[in-house]
Write a protein that holds these residues in place. Structure first.
Motif, PDB file in Angstrom:
ATOM      1  N   ARG A 160      -9.064   6.203 -35.571  1.00 44.02           N
ATOM      2  CA  ARG A 160      -7.934   5.797 -36.403  1.00 44.02           C
ATOM      3  C   ARG A 160      -6.691   6.552 -35.968  1.00 44.02           C
ATOM      4  O   ARG A 160      -6.773   7.729 -35.649  1.00 44.02           O
ATOM      5  CB  ARG A 160      -8.198   6.125 -37.863  1.00 44.02           C
ATOM      6  N   ARG A 201      -3.826   2.018 -37.582  1.00 47.66           N
ATOM      7  CA  ARG A 201      -4.624   1.292 -36.587  1.00 47.66           C
ATOM      8  C   ARG A 201      -6.025   1.872 -36.647  1.00 47.66           C
ATOM      9  O   ARG A 201      -6.197   3.081 -36.844  1.00 47.66           O
ATOM     10  CB  ARG A 201      -4.058   1.493 -35.168  1.00 47.66           C
ATOM     11  N   GLU A 202      -7.031   1.015 -36.484  1.00 44.26           N
ATOM     12  CA  GLU A 202      -8.421   1.470 -36.567  1.00 44.26           C
ATOM     13  C   GLU A 202      -9.276   0.573 -35.678  1.00 44.26           C
ATOM     14  O   GLU A 202      -9.274  -0.647 -35.847  1.00 44.26           O
ATOM     15  CB  GLU A 202      -8.872   1.383 -38.028  1.00 44.26           C
ATOM     16  N   ILE A 203      -9.986   1.190 -34.725  1.00 44.00           N
ATOM     17  CA  ILE A 203     -10.837   0.427 -33.827  1.00 44.00           C
ATOM     18  C   ILE A 203     -12.241   1.016 -33.787  1.00 44.00           C
ATOM     19  O   ILE A 203     -12.413   2.220 -34.010  1.00 44.00           O
ATOM     20  CB  ILE A 203     -10.261   0.354 -32.392  1.00 44.00           C
ATOM     21  N   TYR A 255     -14.376  -3.783 -28.226  1.00 44.29           N
ATOM     22  CA  TYR A 255     -14.076  -3.055 -29.454  1.00 44.29           C
ATOM     23  C   TYR A 255     -13.623  -4.039 -30.523  1.00 44.29           C
ATOM     24  O   TYR A 255     -13.227  -5.165 -30.233  1.00 44.29           O
ATOM     25  CB  TYR A 255     -13.009  -1.974 -29.220  1.00 44.29           C
ATOM     26  N   ARG A 256     -13.727  -3.594 -31.763  1.00 48.02           N
ATOM     27  CA  ARG A 256     -13.267  -4.395 -32.900  1.00 48.02           C
ATOM     28  C   ARG A 256     -12.062  -3.700 -33.508  1.00 48.02           C
ATOM     29  O   ARG A 256     -12.108  -2.508 -33.798  1.00 48.02           O
ATOM     30  CB  ARG A 256     -14.369  -4.524 -33.933  1.00 48.02           C
ATOM     31  N   ASP A 257     -10.989  -4.453 -33.675  1.00 47.64           N
ATOM     32  CA  ASP A 257      -9.840  -3.970 -34.422  1.00 47.64           C
ATOM     33  C   ASP A 257     -10.204  -4.174 -35.892  1.00 47.64           C
ATOM     34  O   ASP A 257     -10.316  -5.320 -36.354  1.00 47.64           O
ATOM     35  CB  ASP A 257      -8.581  -4.767 -34.040  1.00 47.64           C
ATOM     36  N   VAL A 275      -4.283   1.802 -27.428  1.00 44.76           N
ATOM     37  CA  VAL A 275      -5.705   1.457 -27.524  1.00 44.76           C
ATOM     38  C   VAL A 275      -6.490   2.114 -26.390  1.00 44.76           C
ATOM     39  O   VAL A 275      -7.585   2.631 -26.599  1.00 44.76           O
ATOM     40  CB  VAL A 275      -5.918  -0.076 -27.544  1.00 44.76           C
TER      41      VAL A 275
END
Length: 130
Positions: free
Chosen positions: A112, A121-123, A66-68, A98
């Motif tokens: 989010r 926070r957003e992944i 995953y990408r933060d 997460v």
């Protein structure tokens, strides 16, 4: 949840995973941030048969990249039960924020949430392996 938050993506779970997640969620009495995310998400899961291997989504035991989107970093982890978490082996619990955010998502989904310190926070899920 903050009003500026966008709608969350669809989440799925196998029958077996959902039973485990529901048990963990209901047993978790601690004020862990991930537990509250998991409890919120439990209400939204679409249940799929245990035998459905065509649908690609994050399941218990999945290896996920995953990408933060806030920190602009990619990370690969295996999502599992609380007793399976191991930082040195990149194994995270579904009770970690997460882990709770990832469970049930598909590639391309963005999740989010607001952390306890009020930071956004957003992944984004980049890849999933079983």
């Amino acid at each position: 949840m903050a009003a500026k938050m966008k709608a969350r993506p669809k989440v799925r779970a196998t029958e077996a995973d959902f039973e485990k997640l529901a048990a963990i969620g209901s047993a978790s009495r601690s004020p862990m941030p991930g537990a509250s995310i998991l409890l919120e998400e439990l209400e939204r899961f679409s249940i799929v048969p245990n035998t459905d291997r065509r649908s690609k989504f994050v399941r218990l035991g999945s290896k996920v990249t995953y990408r933060d989107l806030i920190l602009k970093r990619d990370r690969t982890v295996r999502v599992g039960l609380p007793g399976e978490a191991d930082v040195d082996e990149n194994r995270i619990s579904v009770l970690a924020p997460v882990g709770a955010a990832l469970i049930g998502l598909s590639v391309g989904d963005v999740f989010r949430w607001e952390a306890p310190d009020a930071r956004l926070r957003e992944i984004e899920v980049l890849s999933i392996e079983d």
